[in-house]
Write a protein that holds these residues in place. Sequence first.
Motif, mmCIF file in Angstrom:
data_model
loop_
_atom_site.group_PDB
_atom_site.id
_atom_site.type_symbol
_atom_site.label_atom_id
_atom_site.label_comp_id
_atom_site.label_asym_id
_atom_site.label_seq_id
_atom_site.Cartn_x
_atom_site.Cartn_y
_atom_site.Cartn_z
ATOM 1 N N LYS A 48 50.970 59.099 34.991
ATOM 2 C CA LYS A 48 51.453 58.109 34.018
ATOM 3 C C LYS A 48 51.040 58.407 32.585
ATOM 4 N N TYR A 49 50.057 59.295 32.396
ATOM 5 C CA TYR A 49 49.534 59.583 31.061
ATOM 6 C C TYR A 49 49.459 61.094 30.825
ATOM 7 N N ARG A 50 49.334 61.441 29.561
ATOM 8 C CA ARG A 50 48.966 62.818 29.210
ATOM 9 C C ARG A 50 47.441 62.860 29.191
ATOM 10 N N VAL A 51 46.866 63.468 30.199
ATOM 11 C CA VAL A 51 45.414 63.487 30.350
ATOM 12 C C VAL A 51 44.841 64.738 29.694
ATOM 13 N N ALA A 250 44.330 55.615 43.029
ATOM 14 C CA ALA A 250 45.496 54.755 42.789
ATOM 15 C C ALA A 250 45.065 53.387 42.295
ATOM 16 N N ALA A 251 43.991 52.849 42.856
ATOM 17 C CA ALA A 251 43.495 51.537 42.440
ATOM 18 C C ALA A 251 42.991 51.576 41.001
ATOM 19 N N VAL A 252 42.288 52.654 40.636
ATOM 20 C CA VAL A 252 41.791 52.782 39.269
ATOM 21 C C VAL A 252 42.952 52.933 38.289
ATOM 22 N N LEU A 253 43.930 53.748 38.643
ATOM 23 C CA LEU A 253 45.110 53.889 37.788
ATOM 24 C C LEU A 253 45.778 52.528 37.571
ATOM 25 N N LYS A 254 45.895 51.728 38.616
ATOM 26 C CA LYS A 254 46.570 50.431 38.503
ATOM 27 C C LYS A 254 45.830 49.510 37.530
#
Length: 260
Positions: A48-51, A250-254
């Motif tokens: 979802k991001y440019r890391v 996934a939980a952290v991303l959310k």
Amino acid sequence: MKSRFLTLKPSGARIQIVEAGKGKDLLYLHGAGGHMPNDPLIAALASKYRVVAPLLPGYGQSTGEDGVRDMLDVTLHALDVLEALNLKKPIVVGHSMGGMVAAEMAAIAHTEVTKLCLLAPAGLWLDDHPIADIFSKLPYELPGLLFHDSKAGQKLLTSGVNMEDPEFLNEFLVMNARRLGMAGKILFPIPDRGLAQRLYRITAKTLIVWGREDVLIPPVYGDAFKRAISKSRLVRIAKAGHAVGQERPAAVLKVIRDFF
């Protein structure tokens, strides 16, 4: 994921930068163990991001550790890297030691760090809740300290290699000596360099994330960070240990997407 290198002036330190994904800029600062093999958190964030994930001097192929002596040096180094990367109002995410550095950055540089995510950050010390000494631990002890599911954690740390294999152990100890030599400058003998007295300076919108089953830095430290940072929210994630981002990516991303 791909790597490139950045040379900082005037020090000449050559910093390895790992990049992945597209979207809004997100700066990720790793913990004392560096990046895990095929790091699950970086992979999740990159969806979802440019890391942009620099490795501190002493980690990976980054150089310049001899010129970094204390917490102020580490913080200014990280701010120099942030400036050199030319990111556009990034979310700054730091895990454990990296969270400690990210918090120091936000306390010093209000305008450069306006969105902050601290994943089980180090940096505080509560006498009633001592933090385990990672410098005294052998490799086979680390999965149980870092993960709720230690067996799955061992696979993440080693890519499935037997941690008691002599060849793996020799390579690990050599690499770990360099990494922990750097980390020790701000974490040894205890991870307290006065951050508690500076947290009030943080004006960034701040998300604090903790694994409910963290045995390395107990979740009560999350409450201490929450009380000290005015614009902050604390989220605890179930079935996750200290490496909350790698264990529950996934939980952290959310929670990051929902908050920012």
